[in-house]
Write a protein that holds these residues in place. Structure first.
Motif, PDB file in Angstrom:
ATOM      1  N   ASP A 262     -10.980   1.645  -8.370  1.00  0.00           N
ATOM      2  CA  ASP A 262     -11.853   2.810  -8.266  1.00  0.00           C
ATOM      3  C   ASP A 262     -12.380   3.149  -9.660  1.00  0.00           C
TER       4      ASP A 262
ATOM      5  N   ARG B 230      -3.312  -0.427  -2.679  1.00  0.00           N
ATOM      6  CA  ARG B 230      -4.032   0.838  -2.612  1.00  0.00           C
ATOM      7  C   ARG B 230      -3.033   2.003  -2.598  1.00  0.00           C
ATOM      8  N   ASP B 231      -3.333   2.997  -3.444  1.00  0.00           N
ATOM      9  CA  ASP B 231      -2.536   4.226  -3.536  1.00  0.00           C
ATOM     10  C   ASP B 231      -1.089   4.002  -3.983  1.00  0.00           C
TER      11      ASP B 231
ATOM     12  N   ARG C 208      -7.429   0.160  -5.525  1.00  0.00           N
ATOM     13  CA  ARG C 208      -8.108   1.439  -5.374  1.00  0.00           C
ATOM     14  C   ARG C 208      -7.089   2.541  -5.101  1.00  0.00           C
ATOM     15  N   GLY C 209      -7.176   3.601  -5.899  1.00  0.00           N
ATOM     16  CA  GLY C 209      -6.265   4.730  -5.743  1.00  0.00           C
ATOM     17  C   GLY C 209      -4.891   4.523  -6.357  1.00  0.00           C
ATOM     18  N   ALA C 210      -4.628   3.328  -6.895  1.00  0.00           N
ATOM     19  CA  ALA C 210      -3.329   3.056  -7.522  1.00  0.00           C
ATOM     20  C   ALA C 210      -3.245   3.771  -8.867  1.00  0.00           C
ATOM     21  N   ARG C 211      -2.024   4.146  -9.236  1.00  0.00           N
ATOM     22  CA  ARG C 211      -1.803   4.806 -10.519  1.00  0.00           C
ATOM     23  C   ARG C 211      -1.138   3.812 -11.467  1.00  0.00           C
TER      24      ARG C 211
ATOM     25  N   ARG D 286       0.819  -1.205   0.000  1.00  0.00           N
ATOM     26  CA  ARG D 286       0.000   0.000   0.000  1.00  0.00           C
ATOM     27  C   ARG D 286       0.860   1.266   0.000  1.00  0.00           C
ATOM     28  N   GLY D 287       0.565   2.149  -0.957  1.00  0.00           N
ATOM     29  CA  GLY D 287       1.228   3.439  -1.026  1.00  0.00           C
ATOM     30  C   GLY D 287       2.679   3.399  -1.480  1.00  0.00           C
TER      31      GLY D 287
ATOM     32  N   ASP E 124       2.009   3.665  -6.623  1.00  0.00           N
ATOM     33  CA  ASP E 124       2.326   4.324  -7.887  1.00  0.00           C
ATOM     34  C   ASP E 124       3.031   3.325  -8.797  1.00  0.00           C
TER      35      ASP E 124
END
Length: 195
Positions: free
Chosen positions: A179, A139-140, A159-162, A119-120, A142
């Protein structure tokens, strides 16, 4: 303290604690580094082939352009670390803890990180070809520019990943949680027109 070109092959350094050390082109092949703790250390172009780093803990340490081949990192923890440009081949990575760690340009082709918490994390331009990230928490994260051909994200939380359109087209995302933005990008990457 800079340590350059030192040979630690087969060294037994179990449970040691290193702080602020700099290792350049050192060879840790088959070394026993279980339980090692590092803080603010840098490893540049070092070899960790068949090295046992199990149950080690690393904080604010950098592993730059290092090679890990058949290394054991099970139960290791990396907090606020960098793996910039390091390559991991046939390594035992589960379970592993990665928090606030930068994996930019890391070579993790074929890595098994199933159910891992990523995550992140920053995975920009990382090589994740044929990696197993099923049910992983991304999640989140990059993943911009990451190579994802054959990468499995089945059941992963994205979710929130680029992610780039190219990566979305190449990876397997069956059952992944995404998302709305990623869902639209996924549809576009597969030739759908969203209106």
């Amino acid at each position: 303290m800079d340590i350059i070109g030192e040979d630690y092959t087969d060294a037994v350094l179990y449970g040691q604690s290193w702080e602020g050390r700099s290792f350049v082109r050192c060879d840790f092949t088959e070394a026993d580094l279980r339980g090692l703790t590092t803080s603010g250390c840098t490893f540049t172009e070092c070899r960790f082939d068949r090295t046992d780093l199990g149950e080690s803990a690393h904080k604010a340490s950098a592993f730059r352009s290092c090679r890990f081949e058949r290394a054991v990192l099970a139960s290791a923890a990396f907090t606020s670390c960098s793996w910039l440009g390091s390559v991991f081949a046939d390594c035992a990575l589960r379970p592993i803890t990665l928090e606030e760690t930068d994996l930019t340009l890391a070579g993790l082709s074929g890595a098994v990180l199933r159910k891992a918490s990523l995550r992140g994390l920053r995975l920009r331009e990382a090589n994740l070809e044929n990696a197993d990230l099923r049910e992983a928490d991304l999640r989140d994260a990059d993943l911009t520019g990451a190579r994802l051909s054959g990468c499995r994200f089945d059941g992963a939380d994205l979710r929130g990943a680029r992610l780039d359109a190219d990566g979305l087209a190449q990876a397997t995302l069956r059952g992944a949680r995404v998302d709305l933005d990623t869902a639209v990008a996924f549809a576009a990457a597969h030739g759908l027109r969203v209106s």
